[in-house]
Design a protein around this motif. Sequence first.
Motif, PDB file in Angstrom:
ATOM      1  N   GLY B  20       0.922  -1.131  -0.135  1.00 16.91           N
ATOM      2  CA  GLY B  20      -0.121  -0.010   0.260  1.00 16.91           C
ATOM      3  C   GLY B  20       0.976   1.349  -0.065  1.00 16.91           C
ATOM      4  O   GLY B  20       0.549   2.188  -0.757  1.00 16.91           O
ATOM      5  N   LEU B  21       1.789   1.194   0.974  1.00 18.26           N
ATOM      6  CA  LEU B  21       2.730   2.542   0.951  1.00 18.26           C
ATOM      7  C   LEU B  21       3.957   2.641   0.020  1.00 18.26           C
ATOM      8  O   LEU B  21       4.201   3.376  -0.612  1.00 18.26           O
ATOM      9  CB  LEU B  21       3.312   2.681   2.494  1.00 18.26           C
ATOM     10  CG  LEU B  21       2.299   3.413   3.320  1.00 18.26           C
ATOM     11  CD1 LEU B  21       2.958   3.204   4.676  1.00 18.26           C
ATOM     12  CD2 LEU B  21       2.035   4.907   2.790  1.00 18.26           C
ATOM     13  N   VAL B  22       4.496   1.146  -0.151  1.00 15.25           N
ATOM     14  CA  VAL B  22       5.708   1.043  -0.983  1.00 15.25           C
ATOM     15  C   VAL B  22       5.196   1.260  -2.349  1.00 15.25           C
ATOM     16  O   VAL B  22       6.187   2.116  -3.264  1.00 15.25           O
ATOM     17  CB  VAL B  22       6.245  -0.128  -0.649  1.00 15.25           C
ATOM     18  CG1 VAL B  22       7.479  -0.193  -1.656  1.00 15.25           C
ATOM     19  CG2 VAL B  22       6.905  -0.410   0.569  1.00 15.25           C
ATOM     20  N   LEU B  23       4.239   0.690  -2.942  1.00 16.42           N
ATOM     21  CA  LEU B  23       3.900   0.721  -4.128  1.00 16.42           C
ATOM     22  C   LEU B  23       2.420   1.535  -4.441  1.00 16.42           C
ATOM     23  O   LEU B  23       1.488   0.593  -4.393  1.00 16.42           O
ATOM     24  CB  LEU B  23       4.010  -0.539  -5.095  1.00 16.42           C
ATOM     25  CG  LEU B  23       5.329  -0.694  -5.481  1.00 16.42           C
ATOM     26  CD1 LEU B  23       5.452  -1.918  -6.586  1.00 16.42           C
ATOM     27  CD2 LEU B  23       5.448   0.512  -6.588  1.00 16.42           C
ATOM     28  N   LEU B  24       2.243   2.573  -4.157  1.00 14.38           N
ATOM     29  CA  LEU B  24       0.909   3.107  -3.993  1.00 14.38           C
ATOM     30  C   LEU B  24       0.018   3.053  -5.424  1.00 14.38           C
ATOM     31  O   LEU B  24      -1.318   2.808  -5.300  1.00 14.38           O
ATOM     32  CB  LEU B  24       1.013   4.544  -3.941  1.00 14.38           C
ATOM     33  CG  LEU B  24      -0.042   5.572  -3.865  1.00 14.38           C
ATOM     34  CD1 LEU B  24      -0.579   5.295  -2.304  1.00 14.38           C
ATOM     35  CD2 LEU B  24       0.214   6.884  -4.140  1.00 14.38           C
ATOM     36  N   LEU B  43     -15.089   0.527   0.358  1.00 11.59           N
ATOM     37  CA  LEU B  43     -14.156  -0.038  -0.443  1.00 11.59           C
ATOM     38  C   LEU B  43     -13.000  -0.903   0.192  1.00 11.59           C
ATOM     39  O   LEU B  43     -12.421  -1.926  -0.373  1.00 11.59           O
ATOM     40  CB  LEU B  43     -13.657   1.157  -1.407  1.00 11.59           C
ATOM     41  CG  LEU B  43     -13.067   0.720  -2.593  1.00 11.59           C
ATOM     42  CD1 LEU B  43     -14.322  -0.126  -3.408  1.00 11.59           C
ATOM     43  CD2 LEU B  43     -12.628   1.956  -3.408  1.00 11.59           C
ATOM     44  N   GLY B  44     -12.501  -0.228   1.433  1.00 10.82           N
ATOM     45  CA  GLY B  44     -11.617  -0.923   2.165  1.00 10.82           C
ATOM     46  C   GLY B  44     -12.119  -2.238   2.379  1.00 10.82           C
ATOM     47  O   GLY B  44     -11.074  -3.303   2.581  1.00 10.82           O
ATOM     48  N   LEU B  45     -13.031  -2.147   3.050  1.00 10.28           N
ATOM     49  CA  LEU B  45     -13.652  -3.530   3.453  1.00 10.28           C
ATOM     50  C   LEU B  45     -13.768  -4.692   2.419  1.00 10.28           C
ATOM     51  O   LEU B  45     -13.426  -5.781   2.360  1.00 10.28           O
ATOM     52  CB  LEU B  45     -14.940  -3.371   4.181  1.00 10.28           C
ATOM     53  CG  LEU B  45     -15.187  -2.898   5.462  1.00 10.28           C
ATOM     54  CD1 LEU B  45     -16.420  -2.638   6.329  1.00 10.28           C
ATOM     55  CD2 LEU B  45     -14.444  -3.865   6.505  1.00 10.28           C
ATOM     56  N   ALA B  46     -14.368  -4.249   1.338  1.00 12.18           N
ATOM     57  CA  ALA B  46     -14.286  -5.094   0.144  1.00 12.18           C
ATOM     58  C   ALA B  46     -12.973  -5.267  -0.356  1.00 12.18           C
ATOM     59  O   ALA B  46     -12.832  -6.628  -0.660  1.00 12.18           O
ATOM     60  CB  ALA B  46     -15.077  -4.231  -1.122  1.00 12.18           C
ATOM     61  N   MET B  47     -11.919  -4.661  -0.292  1.00 17.31           N
ATOM     62  CA  MET B  47     -10.746  -4.671  -0.603  1.00 17.31           C
ATOM     63  C   MET B  47     -10.279  -6.047   0.248  1.00 17.31           C
ATOM     64  O   MET B  47      -9.505  -7.243   0.064  1.00 17.31           O
ATOM     65  CB  MET B  47      -9.933  -3.771  -0.538  1.00 17.31           C
ATOM     66  CG  MET B  47      -8.222  -3.966  -0.945  1.00 17.31           C
ATOM     67  SD  MET B  47      -7.699  -3.809  -2.426  1.00 17.31           S
ATOM     68  CE  MET B  47      -6.336  -4.163  -2.640  1.00 17.31           C
ATOM     69  N   MET B  48     -10.408  -5.956   1.518  1.00 14.17           N
ATOM     70  CA  MET B  48      -9.854  -6.861   2.609  1.00 14.17           C
ATOM     71  C   MET B  48     -10.737  -8.135   2.349  1.00 14.17           C
ATOM     72  O   MET B  48      -9.943  -9.253   2.352  1.00 14.17           O
ATOM     73  CB  MET B  48     -10.183  -6.280   3.898  1.00 14.17           C
ATOM     74  CG  MET B  48      -9.592  -7.160   5.185  1.00 14.17           C
ATOM     75  SD  MET B  48     -10.304  -6.737   6.798  1.00 14.17           S
ATOM     76  CE  MET B  48      -9.270  -5.559   7.440  1.00 14.17           C
ATOM     77  N   ALA B  49     -11.914  -8.012   2.029  1.00 12.15           N
ATOM     78  CA  ALA B  49     -12.686  -9.310   2.049  1.00 12.15           C
ATOM     79  C   ALA B  49     -12.221 -10.127   0.646  1.00 12.15           C
ATOM     80  O   ALA B  49     -11.973 -11.267   0.708  1.00 12.15           O
ATOM     81  CB  ALA B  49     -14.208  -9.276   1.662  1.00 12.15           C
ATOM     82  N   VAL B  50     -11.831  -9.407  -0.460  1.00 11.40           N
ATOM     83  CA  VAL B  50     -11.220 -10.203  -1.532  1.00 11.40           C
ATOM     84  C   VAL B  50      -9.717 -10.585  -1.250  1.00 11.40           C
ATOM     85  O   VAL B  50      -9.584 -11.935  -1.623  1.00 11.40           O
ATOM     86  CB  VAL B  50     -11.196  -9.145  -2.768  1.00 11.40           C
ATOM     87  CG1 VAL B  50     -10.524  -9.710  -3.741  1.00 11.40           C
ATOM     88  CG2 VAL B  50     -12.632  -8.723  -3.221  1.00 11.40           C
ATOM     89  N   LEU B  51      -9.018  -9.742  -0.540  1.00 10.26           N
ATOM     90  CA  LEU B  51      -7.722 -10.103  -0.126  1.00 10.26           C
ATOM     91  C   LEU B  51      -7.792 -11.593   0.775  1.00 10.26           C
ATOM     92  O   LEU B  51      -7.286 -12.552   0.470  1.00 10.26           O
ATOM     93  CB  LEU B  51      -6.967  -9.105   0.680  1.00 10.26           C
ATOM     94  CG  LEU B  51      -6.045  -8.280  -0.172  1.00 10.26           C
ATOM     95  CD1 LEU B  51      -5.770  -7.138   0.576  1.00 10.26           C
ATOM     96  CD2 LEU B  51      -4.726  -8.896  -0.623  1.00 10.26           C
ATOM     97  N   GLY B 137      -5.145  -6.414   4.043  1.00 11.32           N
ATOM     98  CA  GLY B 137      -6.170  -5.563   3.901  1.00 11.32           C
ATOM     99  C   GLY B 137      -6.715  -4.452   4.782  1.00 11.32           C
ATOM    100  O   GLY B 137      -7.003  -3.276   4.552  1.00 11.32           O
ATOM    101  N   ALA B 138      -6.110  -4.682   6.074  1.00 14.40           N
ATOM    102  CA  ALA B 138      -6.357  -3.685   7.283  1.00 14.40           C
ATOM    103  C   ALA B 138      -5.482  -2.532   6.838  1.00 14.40           C
ATOM    104  O   ALA B 138      -5.989  -1.305   6.762  1.00 14.40           O
ATOM    105  CB  ALA B 138      -5.941  -4.327   8.471  1.00 14.40           C
ATOM    106  N   VAL B 139      -4.177  -2.643   6.441  1.00 13.98           N
ATOM    107  CA  VAL B 139      -3.360  -1.628   5.942  1.00 13.98           C
ATOM    108  C   VAL B 139      -3.897  -0.839   4.961  1.00 13.98           C
ATOM    109  O   VAL B 139      -3.992   0.428   4.969  1.00 13.98           O
ATOM    110  CB  VAL B 139      -1.817  -1.839   5.887  1.00 13.98           C
ATOM    111  CG1 VAL B 139      -1.129  -0.925   5.056  1.00 13.98           C
ATOM    112  CG2 VAL B 139      -1.393  -2.393   7.035  1.00 13.98           C
TER     113      VAL B 139
END
Lengths: 224, 207
Positions: B20-24, B43-51, B137-139
């Motif tokens: 997330g931070l290193v490769l924005l 969207l973050g939650l969706a991303m986390m669920a997919v991850l 996902g959390a990050v």
Amino acid sequence: MSNPAAQVSPGKATLQHSLRLGAFALGTAALLVFADNLTKAQIDLHRLEFEQQLLIQVLPASLHDNDLTANSFRLGPDSRAYRQPELLGLSTTRTGYLATMKGMPAGVILPFETEGYGGAIVLVIGIATDGSITGVRVLQHGETPGLGGQIDISESQWITGFNQHSLTDTPESKWQVKGDGGNFDQFVGATITPRAVVAAVHNALLFFEANKNVLLAAGSKKEP
Amino acid sequence: MNSASFGEFAKNGRWLDNPGLVLLPGLCPLLAACTSATNALGLGLAMMAVLVGTNLGVSLFRNQLSAAIRLAVMLMLMAAITTVVELVMQAYMFKLYQALGIFVTLVACNWMVLDRAGNFACIHPSKPALVDGLLTGAVCMLLMLAVGTIRELMGPGALQPVAAFLVPGLLMALGNVITRRLARSKPTAAIGTVAVGSKRARVTGRI
């Protein structure tokens, strides 16, 4: 890292890979079917609620006093009851509504579809008995947010530009975006979407004109 | 997870090596929708669920995934899980779904998910894979939430579209400062890169 396919012939390995990939594809498909079944009813309910909220926006409460959902009718791609149903571009049977004021027809709400940049755009239009537009809204679309997505009222007011216009106040040649010599605004970065919507709105008005009598009589028959 | 302690794993994996931070750029497709804290959180939650879902799936079947079909299966799984998340969102968070629109779908082609699945989940058992998915996902979610919150506070205006890049840019700078401090205070132990023997180049963190 396990490597079960290390010592087999290329042909056999290919077969093995194909079978395995096929099995995964089947499993994935099953997962999707399961999820779809589980959520379909709830999603349809939300869509219906959303549609009904939009009805009031395309035909304001000040213009009618009936319960629109009680005066609905079905419109499909090949409804025999109407002339030139293809003008609405419908891919499936959808619902139209008749608005009345003190028992007299006040207007109709028609569903219609067009093809945008990102697939089908489903819209509804409210038309008063005199043929003027009382409102147009997008029900579903797949346009790019910020570009073609501006047809949605949540992004821009563009769609309200149709209000009050009719076939009589805007001649045929002016039912185009300004860039094409018409009367309707376009937006930067998207040409296909506004063009498609303007043409579809025009067609919806033509459909209304061709079926005025049937449409305005449709719901009143059902009234007690 | 075997040799490194959990703390080290968390530090290397989630901070120094954090996609997330290193490769924005991985977050870029999602940033446009982070206009408010609520949208970003959704969207973050969706991303986390997919991850989590993809990591778990890939890890569970890692012994069946030979190199020839791994990528295809991972992509299929990502797309399917994203669709499931989309359906669930549509069924139970319709307003949020409408606000996010196409951006939920975009998670399916987010390479960050592919990175975690291909570089971590396919060589680790399900438990660490699950933890990895949750942490990554959390990050991501926290970053998106930060971007969303700051943009919401700025209010809708001329700076808004620019802010989608400005805010994460500043966060990235802050992340680099902290990383450098960490590196200076403690001479770095060699960070084990994950070698999977695949043809894909490793693109996250230290190459």
